[in-house]
Design a protein around this motif. Sequence first.
Motif, PDB file in Angstrom:
ATOM      1  N   HIS A  85      -2.393  -3.698  -5.449  1.00 21.26           N
ATOM      2  CA  HIS A  85      -2.237  -2.712  -4.381  1.00 21.26           C
ATOM      3  C   HIS A  85      -3.177  -1.531  -4.526  1.00 21.26           C
ATOM      4  O   HIS A  85      -2.784  -0.378  -4.344  1.00 21.26           O
ATOM      5  N   LEU A  86      -4.441  -1.800  -4.873  1.00 21.03           N
ATOM      6  CA  LEU A  86      -5.441  -0.728  -4.828  1.00 21.03           C
ATOM      7  C   LEU A  86      -5.676  -0.376  -3.367  1.00 21.03           C
ATOM      8  O   LEU A  86      -5.454  -1.202  -2.483  1.00 21.03           O
ATOM      9  N   PHE A  87      -6.129   0.857  -3.105  1.00 21.77           N
ATOM     10  CA  PHE A  87      -6.427   1.249  -1.733  1.00 21.77           C
ATOM     11  C   PHE A  87      -7.782   0.644  -1.348  1.00 21.77           C
ATOM     12  O   PHE A  87      -8.809   1.047  -1.890  1.00 21.77           O
ATOM     13  N   PRO A  88      -7.802  -0.317  -0.426  1.00 21.90           N
ATOM     14  CA  PRO A  88      -9.039  -1.080  -0.182  1.00 21.90           C
ATOM     15  C   PRO A  88     -10.141  -0.262   0.471  1.00 21.90           C
ATOM     16  O   PRO A  88     -11.304  -0.648   0.404  1.00 21.90           O
ATOM     17  N   HIS A  89      -9.790   0.878   1.083  1.00 22.77           N
ATOM     18  CA  HIS A  89     -10.807   1.668   1.768  1.00 22.77           C
ATOM     19  C   HIS A  89     -11.419   2.708   0.854  1.00 22.77           C
ATOM     20  O   HIS A  89     -12.180   3.550   1.305  1.00 22.77           O
ATOM     21  N   ARG A  90     -11.056   2.662  -0.435  1.00 19.68           N
ATOM     22  CA  ARG A  90     -11.633   3.626  -1.374  1.00 19.68           C
ATOM     23  C   ARG A  90     -12.241   2.888  -2.564  1.00 19.68           C
ATOM     24  O   ARG A  90     -11.735   1.851  -2.976  1.00 19.68           O
ATOM     25  N   GLN A 145       0.833  -1.199   0.000  1.00 14.07           N
ATOM     26  CA  GLN A 145       0.000   0.000   0.000  1.00 14.07           C
ATOM     27  C   GLN A 145       0.868   1.250   0.000  1.00 14.07           C
ATOM     28  O   GLN A 145       0.611   2.210  -0.715  1.00 14.07           O
ATOM     29  N   LEU A 165       2.773   6.931  -6.742  1.00 12.67           N
ATOM     30  CA  LEU A 165       1.958   8.043  -7.255  1.00 12.67           C
ATOM     31  C   LEU A 165       2.640   9.383  -6.985  1.00 12.67           C
ATOM     32  O   LEU A 165       2.170  10.413  -7.443  1.00 12.67           O
ATOM     33  N   ARG A 219     -15.276  -0.105   5.872  1.00 13.60           N
ATOM     34  CA  ARG A 219     -15.511   0.242   4.477  1.00 13.60           C
ATOM     35  C   ARG A 219     -14.593  -0.541   3.554  1.00 13.60           C
ATOM     36  O   ARG A 219     -13.385  -0.521   3.718  1.00 13.60           O
ATOM     37  N   MET A 271      -2.241  10.220 -13.308  1.00 13.03           N
ATOM     38  CA  MET A 271      -1.144  11.154 -13.055  1.00 13.03           C
ATOM     39  C   MET A 271      -0.533  11.653 -14.362  1.00 13.03           C
ATOM     40  O   MET A 271       0.498  12.318 -14.352  1.00 13.03           O
ATOM     41  N   ARG A 277       6.403  11.319  -9.811  1.00 13.18           N
ATOM     42  CA  ARG A 277       5.057  11.688 -10.266  1.00 13.18           C
ATOM     43  C   ARG A 277       4.778  11.288 -11.714  1.00 13.18           C
ATOM     44  O   ARG A 277       3.739  10.705 -11.980  1.00 13.18           O
ATOM     45  N   ARG A 300     -11.773  18.214  -6.758  1.00 16.63           N
ATOM     46  CA  ARG A 300     -12.434  16.901  -6.770  1.00 16.63           C
ATOM     47  C   ARG A 300     -13.303  16.735  -8.018  1.00 16.63           C
ATOM     48  O   ARG A 300     -13.381  15.657  -8.591  1.00 16.63           O
ATOM     49  N   GLU A 327      -7.322   9.624  -6.370  1.00 20.19           N
ATOM     50  CA  GLU A 327      -6.414   9.870  -5.251  1.00 20.19           C
ATOM     51  C   GLU A 327      -5.161  10.650  -5.657  1.00 20.19           C
ATOM     52  O   GLU A 327      -4.802  11.647  -5.021  1.00 20.19           O
ATOM     53  N   GLY A 328      -4.487  10.212  -6.707  1.00 18.50           N
ATOM     54  CA  GLY A 328      -3.250  10.878  -7.129  1.00 18.50           C
ATOM     55  C   GLY A 328      -3.470  12.330  -7.511  1.00 18.50           C
ATOM     56  O   GLY A 328      -2.846  13.227  -6.931  1.00 18.50           O
ATOM     57  N   ARG A 388      -5.533   4.220 -12.303  1.00 20.21           N
ATOM     58  CA  ARG A 388      -5.014   5.052 -11.220  1.00 20.21           C
ATOM     59  C   ARG A 388      -3.658   5.648 -11.607  1.00 20.21           C
ATOM     60  O   ARG A 388      -3.382   6.812 -11.338  1.00 20.21           O
ATOM     61  N   SER A 389      -2.809   4.837 -12.254  1.00 19.04           N
ATOM     62  CA  SER A 389      -1.503   5.346 -12.695  1.00 19.04           C
ATOM     63  C   SER A 389      -1.663   6.377 -13.802  1.00 19.04           C
ATOM     64  O   SER A 389      -0.989   7.400 -13.810  1.00 19.04           O
ATOM     65  N   THR A 405      -4.588  14.407  -4.266  1.00 16.40           N
ATOM     66  CA  THR A 405      -3.628  14.527  -3.173  1.00 16.40           C
ATOM     67  C   THR A 405      -2.289  15.082  -3.644  1.00 16.40           C
ATOM     68  O   THR A 405      -1.690  15.920  -2.974  1.00 16.40           O
ATOM     69  N   VAL A 406      -1.813  14.612  -4.787  1.00 17.96           N
ATOM     70  CA  VAL A 406      -0.452  14.967  -5.207  1.00 17.96           C
ATOM     71  C   VAL A 406      -0.445  16.198  -6.108  1.00 17.96           C
ATOM     72  O   VAL A 406       0.383  17.090  -5.953  1.00 17.96           O
TER      73      VAL A 406
END
Lengths: 309, 258
Positions: free
Chosen positions: B105-110, A190, A197, A288, B171, B95, B128, B118-119, B167-168, B122-123
Motif C-alpha cells: 500500500h505505497l502511495f502510487p502517485h509519489r 491506500q 500513519l 504520474r 514516524m 501516530r 520538507r 509523507e508522514g 515510511r512507517s 503531513t502529520v
Amino acid sequence: MEVTPTGQMPTGGSPVELPINAVRPPRPGRLIGAAVALFFMVWLAYTVIVNENLHWDVIVSFLMDGRILGGLWVTIQLTVFSMAIGLVLGVLAAVMQLSDNPVLRGTSGLYTWFFRGTPLLVQLIFWFNIGLVFPNFGIGVPFDGPKLIEWQANELITPFTAALLGLAINEGAYMAEIVRAGIRSVDPGQREAAEALGMSHRQVLIRVVLPQAMRVIIPPTGNQFISMLKTTSMVSVIAGAELLTVAQRIYLGNFEVIAMLIVASIWYVVLTTIASIGQHFIEKRFERGHAALGARVRRNLRPFAKEPA
Amino acid sequence: MTIMQAEPMVKIRSLRKRFGSVEVLKGIDLDVPHGQVVCVVGPSGSGKSTLLRCVNRMETIDSGRVWVDGELMGYAERGDRLHLLPPAELCRQRRPIGMVFQRFHLFPHRTAIENVMEGPVTVLGASRAEARRQATELLERVGLADRADHYPSQLSGGQQQRVAIARSLAMRPKLMLFDEPTSALDPELVQEVLAVMRDLAASGMTMMVVTHEMGFAREVGDQLVFVDGGVIVERGDPREVLAAPKNDRFRTFLGQVL
C-alpha cells in the motif's frame, strides 16, 4: 550468409537466418469501401464549396467580428466559471454522499436527484426569473429575522449570473457522480495506509485519495468541459450574450442565418479542439507513477524498438 | 540489555471481535513487553490479522481492552464509563504505531522518498528539508538510497515493502505491526525484507509480526503465539514451541507450513 534448406536442423554452431518476406492477401472489400467513402467526401465538399447560398465571403468577414469575439469571450467565461464551481460542488456532494451521516448523505442525494431530474433549459429560465419567487435577497437572521444587507433580485440576476447559477449548479450534480466514482476507485488499502500513519480524514482525502481519484475523474471531466462549451449555447433562451445569442442577434439584422450559424460553429469547433488538446496533457500529468507500467508494457511489446538514449 | 518495565508495550485483555454473525476473536489475552518481538502464526481465517489490526484500532472491537504503552486504545475512561475517542485523538494514538501491510500500500502517485516523507510532513508538520534528510537516511537503512526517485510501480515487491517499512519508521514509532509482510512476495525477494526486519529487531524495536516464516520466528522472535479459531491455542519461546509443539492443531499446522 550460409543458406540451409528450409526445415532441416542446422548443423553448424551459428543460427541460420530465415527471413520472412510474406505477401499480404488482397482485401478487395476494404478497397472498394475506401473508394466509396472517398468519393462521398469529395462530392460533399464539392456541393458545399460551389453552393452560392452559403455566402462564404460573409462567413469569413464575420469570423473576426467584434460582436462575435465578444460572444466568444462570454462563452469561455461561462464554461470556465461554471465548470470550476461545478467541480467544487461535485467534490462537496460526493464527499457528503460517502459520509456515514445519513442527513449529509440524504442532502447530497436530494441535490443530485433534483438537478439531474429537471431539464437544464427549465433551470436556466427558472434562475433568470427567480425574482418572481424571491424579490429580495439579504444576509441576516434566517426565518424572516432582521437583515444586514439586502439586494433586489432584479439588480442581482443578470442574464450572466442566471446562466452561471443554472450551469454551475446543474454541472455540480453530474460532477458529484463522476467524483464519487473516482473516490470509490481508490484501493481501500491506500486509506488504511494513510490512517496508519496517523492522518486525519481530511488529510487522507486531500493527500492520498483525491490525487489518485483524479486519474479516474479527469477523462469524464474533460468530456463534461467539452460538452459545457456547447451547452452554454442554451443560455441564448435568456439572452446570455454568449456566442450563439450574438450570432442570432446578427442574423436577425442581416438575415444571414446559415452563415452566422456556421461562424458560431467554427468557433465552437476551435474551442473544443483546444480543450481536447489540454485534456490530453492534464491526463498525462495525473498518470504520474502509473505511466511507468504502461511504458514498460509497450517496450516489452516492441522488443526491437530503439532504446531511449 | 533488556530493561524490565512494569507495563508491557502492548496489553490485550479479553479481546472479542465479530464480523456480522461470525466471531473471529473469542477472548484474546496477550502481552508484548518493551523491545520484544512477538510472532503470531496460524491458519488463514484464524483471526491473526484481525488481532493485529485491533492493536492500532484499524478495526473496532466488540469487547475487551487494548492498551499500547499504557494508553487505552480508542476509548477514554471517565468515571466508570468508556467514551469513544474523537477522530483527532485516534490519529494521535496511531501516530507512534507503525504498520506494514501484506500488499505494501505505497502511495502510487509519489516516489519512494516522497512516500517516506509523507508522514513527517503531513502529520508531524516537519519541514520538507528536514523530512527529506531523514527519509534519505531511512532509505539508506533499508538499502534503497539509489531508488529514492523511483515510483512504486518501478520497484520490485521486495523493494516496495522495504520502502513501506521506511515510511512507517519515518514516524519514529515505538511499536511496529507487520501484517504478513512477506506473503505477497516472490520467494527470492522474501529474504531482503526479513533482513530489514531482523535489523530492526536487533535495534530494540518492539514488534508484532503476523507471519508464515517459521525460520524468522525461531531466529528473531522472543515469543510465538499460535492462533486458531479466534483463540490463542499455544504460546511460548519460539525455539521450544517449534521444537516440541504440545497442541495437536499446532502440530498439524506446522506439518503443513514447514
